[in-house]
Design a protein around this motif. Structure first.
Motif, short mmCIF file in Angstrom:
data_model
loop_
_atom_site.label_atom_id
_atom_site.label_comp_id
_atom_site.label_asym_id
_atom_site.label_seq_id
_atom_site.Cartn_x
_atom_site.Cartn_y
_atom_site.Cartn_z
N LYS A 23 0.85 -1.24 -0.03
CA LYS A 23 0.15 -0.04 0.01
C LYS A 23 0.92 1.25 0.07
CE LYS A 23 -3.82 -2.28 0.07
NZ LYS A 23 -3.25 -3.62 0.06
N GLY A 24 0.14 2.33 0.56
CA GLY A 24 1.09 3.73 0.42
C GLY A 24 0.97 4.14 -1.34
N VAL A 25 1.29 5.65 -1.56
CA VAL A 25 1.30 5.88 -2.94
C VAL A 25 1.91 5.72 -3.68
CG1 VAL A 25 1.43 8.30 -3.71
CG2 VAL A 25 0.13 8.05 -1.12
N VAL A 26 1.38 5.49 -4.91
CA VAL A 26 2.12 5.05 -5.75
C VAL A 26 2.58 5.98 -6.74
CG1 VAL A 26 2.71 3.37 -8.01
CG2 VAL A 26 1.09 2.66 -5.95
N GLU A 68 -11.31 -6.05 -2.53
CA GLU A 68 -10.83 -4.03 -2.77
C GLU A 68 -12.34 -3.80 -2.36
OE1 GLU A 68 -7.85 -3.76 -3.17
OE2 GLU A 68 -6.71 -5.20 -2.74
N GLU A 69 -13.32 -3.59 -2.00
CA GLU A 69 -14.35 -2.66 -1.87
C GLU A 69 -14.25 -1.41 -2.41
OE1 GLU A 69 -17.79 -1.69 1.78
OE2 GLU A 69 -17.36 -3.32 0.61
N GLU A 70 -15.63 -1.08 -3.32
CA GLU A 70 -15.43 0.09 -3.50
C GLU A 70 -15.71 0.98 -1.69
OE1 GLU A 70 -15.04 2.60 -6.15
OE2 GLU A 70 -13.35 0.35 -7.13
N PRO A 71 -15.63 2.32 -1.66
CA PRO A 71 -15.74 3.35 -0.32
C PRO A 71 -16.91 3.75 -0.83
CG PRO A 71 -14.40 4.26 -1.68
CD PRO A 71 -14.31 2.92 -2.63
N SER A 72 -17.58 3.69 0.81
CA SER A 72 -19.22 4.56 0.28
C SER A 72 -18.68 5.82 0.18
CB SER A 72 -20.24 3.86 1.52
OG SER A 72 -18.97 3.97 3.31
N GLN B 193 -13.82 6.30 6.36
CA GLN B 193 -13.22 5.44 4.68
C GLN B 193 -13.12 4.09 5.87
OE1 GLN B 193 -13.23 4.83 1.99
NE2 GLN B 193 -15.36 6.23 1.92
N ARG B 195 -12.40 0.19 3.91
CA ARG B 195 -11.60 -0.89 2.96
C ARG B 195 -11.37 -2.41 2.49
NH1 ARG B 195 -9.12 0.64 -2.37
NH2 ARG B 195 -7.64 -0.68 -2.33
N ASN B 255 -3.32 2.93 3.43
CA ASN B 255 -4.27 2.52 2.77
C ASN B 255 -5.31 3.45 2.17
OD1 ASN B 255 -4.65 -0.18 2.19
ND2 ASN B 255 -4.37 -0.18 4.77
N THR B 257 -4.91 7.38 0.90
CA THR B 257 -4.60 8.30 0.06
C THR B 257 -3.94 7.89 -1.67
OG1 THR B 257 -1.43 6.91 0.54
CG2 THR B 257 -2.88 9.27 2.43
N LYS B 258 -4.41 6.56 -1.13
CA LYS B 258 -4.40 6.48 -2.32
C LYS B 258 -6.10 6.11 -3.62
CE LYS B 258 -1.97 1.83 -3.74
NZ LYS B 258 -2.13 -0.18 -3.95
N GLY B 261 -10.54 4.59 -5.57
CA GLY B 261 -11.70 4.37 -5.09
C GLY B 261 -10.97 5.19 -2.85
N ASN B 262 -11.30 6.40 -3.25
CA ASN B 262 -11.31 6.95 -1.88
C ASN B 262 -12.17 8.34 -1.24
OD1 ASN B 262 -10.61 4.83 -0.01
ND2 ASN B 262 -8.72 5.74 -1.50
#
Lengths: 72, 276
Positions: A23-26, A68-72, B193, B195, B255, B257-258, B261-262
């Motif tokens: 995870k983390g920003v790519v 990998e559920e979509e957020p609400s 949020q 996930r 999880n 900051t991507k 889907g955030n």
């Protein structure tokens, strides 16, 4: 309440790897490890390529469609 | 040749004194109110080719992933952070600067959104044997089947045994779904949020139980206690059924900051970051 881990030294390596490697920003750095490589790392953790299959199988379970559920 | 390894970006001047204890040359690169926490690393370890080789070395990964996490955690003590993925590297400081320039708005917006929030993780594990034993022990249909199996011809007994297995598996799966799904839905109520991440196999977790839920939540700092209490409550209802809960946090918001889907920053279209 006291046995809930508030992050400390006893957080397992698993918890760290599950985040740091996956995870983390790519971002378009000059070199970024690809996701495929990270899966190889996971496999490397306990040897054997067969765990890839296990991983695929487990990824489908237990709630197909909820991964990998979509957020609400 | 040296490379620049990026750990995280923050919008407060980072305090790196503690980090220096384990990354001697850690520093920050400032750009218009953003601070990129980075260090010089050797291409002997981190060039694309060498990195690939090192990724096969578990001890190396353990050590480096730990350093990565500790560095970000230390910065997180004093401000919000955007954690980068392990092994985000730049050839030159100019390239790092170009990246910051390109994403300055998303980074600032993201940091603003993360203010006052924490990431927590909940993993649920299941001792399948124990769960099965518990569930099957008091299922009347199965008890009746057992009686029938014991009193009928071998051929029929075989078929009935198959049937019994099928029913047992259905019951177990139903329970797993219920535990995973319901726990997640309940915890979700206490988060901004949430996930569900992929499950990790036993080879990775090194636990004898199977992971049945790997979930992460972004939580208002003021509501963390509620969240943890809720986990405890759920945990208590499953304690004798072979279901175990691991709740950890606060984590850097890996999880949340991507781009994909955030929704919590969805009112800012600039939140979309480019994939490498």
């Amino acid at each position: 309440m006291e046995d809930v881990i508030t992050k400390s030294k006893d957080v397992t390596l698993l918890e760290i790897l599950d985040r740091v490697l996956d995870k983390g920003v790519v971002i378009s750095g000059d070199i970024v490890i690809s996701l495929a490589d990270v899966d190889l790392v996971y496999v490397g953790l306990k040897v054997l390529v067969s765990s890839v299959e296990t991983m695929e199988r487990l990824r489908g379970a237990p709630f197909a469609g909820a991964q990998e559920e979509e957020p609400s | 040749m040296d490379l620049i390894y990026l750990y995280c970006v923050t919008d407060n001047i980072p305090k790196l004194k503690e980090v220096k204890n384990f990354i001697a040359d850690v520093y920050f690169f400032a750009y218009k109110g953003l601070y990129a926490v980075a260090s010089r690393v050797s291409s002997d370890e981190f060039s694309e080719e060498n990195l690939k080789r090192n990724l096969a070395d578990l001890e190396w990964i353990k050590a480096k992933a730990n350093i990565h996490e500790k560095a970000i955690e230390a910065v997180m003590e004093n401000s919000c952070v955007i954690p980068f993925k392990f092994g985000t590297l730049f050839n030159t400081e100019d390239n790092l600067k170009t990246m910051l320039m390109k994403h300055i708005k998303e980074f600032k917006d993201t940091l603003k959104c993360l203010e006052g929030k924490e990431e927590w993780g909940v993993k649920i594990y299941c001792d399948m044997g124990k769960l099965k034993e518990n569930l099957i022990g008091d299922d009347t249909e199965l008890l009746n089947l057992d009686r029938e199996i014991n009193s009928c011809q071998p051929g029929k007994a075989y078929i009935l045994k198959k049937k019994k297995e099928e029913i047992a598996n259905t019951i177990v799966n139903k329970k797993l779904n219920e535990c995973g799904q319901e726990s997640f839905e309940r915890l979700k109520q206490h988060s901004i949020q949430s996930r569900i991440n992929k499950l990790l196999p036993q080879e990775v977790t090194e636990r004898k139980e199977d992971m049945i839920l790997n979930s992460v939540f972004l939580i208002d700092k003021n509501k963390v206690a509620d969240f943890v209490d809720t986990v405890e409550g759920i945990k208590a209802t499953y304690v004798n059924q072979g279901l175990f809960f691991d709740c950890t946090g606060p984590w850097p918001p890996y999880n949340f900051t991507k781009p994909e889907g955030n929704g919590w920053a969805s009112n800012s279209p600039s939140h979309i970051m480019e994939e490498a």
